[in-house]
Design an enzyme around this catalytic site. Structure first.
Site, short mmCIF file in Angstrom:
data_model
loop_
_atom_site.label_atom_id
_atom_site.label_comp_id
_atom_site.label_asym_id
_atom_site.label_seq_id
_atom_site.Cartn_x
_atom_site.Cartn_y
_atom_site.Cartn_z
N CYS A 31 -2.33 22.42 1.01
CA CYS A 31 -3.49 22.19 0.14
C CYS A 31 -3.03 22.15 -1.30
O CYS A 31 -2.90 23.19 -1.95
CB CYS A 31 -4.51 23.31 0.32
SG CYS A 31 -5.22 23.37 1.95
N CYS A 354 -7.43 4.63 1.98
CA CYS A 354 -7.07 6.04 1.84
C CYS A 354 -6.00 6.19 0.75
O CYS A 354 -5.43 7.26 0.59
CB CYS A 354 -6.57 6.59 3.18
SG CYS A 354 -5.22 5.64 3.87
#
Ligand code: SAH
Length: 397
Positions: A31, A354
């Site tokens: 993350c 994306c």
């Protein structure tokens, strides 16, 4: 337009107090945006899209998630052993090949994580070990869990580094007792020196080896290897936007380019005359055809081909579609594909991406060759990571 002046407000007022901090964030590295609040993350992504695509049109406010946690419907864990001999399961550190022991990840489905922990705890009582990649010994290498959030079906894939799985029937029984929600269990064998999770051989130990999931009224079959969007909540948001932008008419022929297992084309099928899907991956094309049958869709056909070559062939036959929805991989569309698209000249092109960097490159080409960008919509498909998805509507200038 002056992109600097663009309004950067977002609707997401997630309070700092409510933000969860992951105890593994320093070691894991998955993350990249964990140090920002969710609202700051959305600002960051919005700024990135404006910087890359703002020159083509005003960028609409990014659509974030109301609850940006535990959104991943597909979870995979690597298994290993500590120096002290304890079996661990978790995530490969992004900077090395070391396993970070993780029992609960803030992005992953909670039920999937609980199943993985149960499997790890079951191993010693069955005298099963974790696989060691260096000496190529031991048993369990990975566990992959896929869960249909709507259907409730759960697939568990046990990936062994060897095909020797003693007492597998008892193991399955014990796991089902702990997790009756599991609908299928598969044993996959991966004895190769590879970073791929799944090997080629597999044996279904329980259920039928696949799960089905629903998305915007269509049903999709998901097997261990098939590609399926990992954030089902936001996928519905993204695809609804793509369809809204396409404004499909009952007389339209829709070309779904880079169609994967047919997701976008199939949810659009009842709005158009017919759908043509094109996709390079043979397995995905098979799934797409199967998915059309599952939902009872008769006006969609799928071809296995390079999207660029397919467009060339159709052009030579004098065929063009009214609307093209394209959803290429991170590398963007190929030059031949874009050239044919320009020559085929569909009224509308909806470009789902994306990777805004390659999308910028492709939009530059398309806007120099007769297309005008009409709308740009970012969607946050992957909270806490640096990735951002965008939907762009273009029409003939
Ligand atoms: N629209 C689908 C899949 C998008 S991912 C969905 O949302 O589920 C991009 C897809 O493009 C992958 O399935 C990949 O196999 C396919 N692909 C990659 N290169 C291609 C090419 N040259 N021609 C056609 N398809 C390609």
């Amino acid at each position: 337009m002056d992109t600097k002046r663009q309004n950067m407000r977002t609707n997401h007022q997630v309070k700092t107090k409510q933000e969860k901090l992951c105890p593994h964030r320093k070691k894991c590295g998955g993350c990249q945006l964990q140090n920002l609040t969710y609202e700051q993350q959305l600002h960051f992504k919005m700024a990135k899209v404006i910087k890359l695509l703002g020159r083509f049109h005003r960028v609409e406010e990014i659509i974030g998630m109301d609850a940006p946690y535990h959104y991943r419907n597909k979870v995979q864990a690597a298994f290993g052993t500590t120096r002290g001999g304890k079996i661990i399961s978790g995530i490969f550190q992004s900077s090395s090949h070391r396993i970070v022991a993780v029992d609960e990840c803030l992005l992953e489905d909670k039920k999937a994580d609980a199943i993985i922990v149960s499997i790890r705890r079951l191993l010693p009582s069955f005298k099963l070990t974790a696989y060691n990649e260096d000496i190529r010994r031991g048993f369990l290498r990975h566990v992959l869990v896929k869960r249909g959030f709507k259907s409730g079906e759960v697939m568990v894939v046990l990936v062994g580094g060897t095909n020797v799985f003693p007492r597998k029937k008892d193991f399955v029984k014990a796991l089902l007792k702990l997790h009756p929600e599991i609908t299928t269990i598969i044993f996959n064998i991966n004895d190769k020196k590879t970073s791929l999770v799944l090997g080629e051989r597999q044996e279904v130990l329980y259920g039928n080896g696949k799960i089905t999931e629903e998305l915007l009224g269509c049903r999709f079959r998901i097997s261990p290897k098939s590609f399926y969007q990992i954030n089902p909540t936001q996928t519905e948001v993204l695809y609804s936007k793509a369809l809204e932008f396409a404004d499909l008419q009952p007389t339209d022929e829709l070309l779904d380019a880079y169609c994967g297992i047919g997701t976008i084309g199939l949810i659009a099928a009842d709005k158009v005359k017919n759908v043509i899907g094109v996709e390079l991956n043979k397995e995905a094309v098979k799934d797409a055809r199967e998915n059309a049958k599952l939902t009872g869709i008769k006006n969609a056909t799928f071809t296995c081909a390079d999207a660029g070559e397919f467009m060339l062939r159709r052009k030579a036959e004098g065929l063009t579609s009214d609307v093209v929805i394209m959803d290429p991989p991170r590398a963007g569309a190929s030059k031949p594909f874009l050239r044919c698209l320009v020559e085929a000249a569909p009224k509308k092109v909806v470009y789902v991406s994306c990777n805004p960097e390659t999308q910028q490159r492709d939009l530059l080409y398309l806007t120099k060759n007769g297309y005008k960008v009409k709308r740009i919509q970012p969607v946050d498909m992957f909270p806490h990571t640096e990735h951002v998805e965008t939907v762009v509507l273009m029409s003939r200038a």
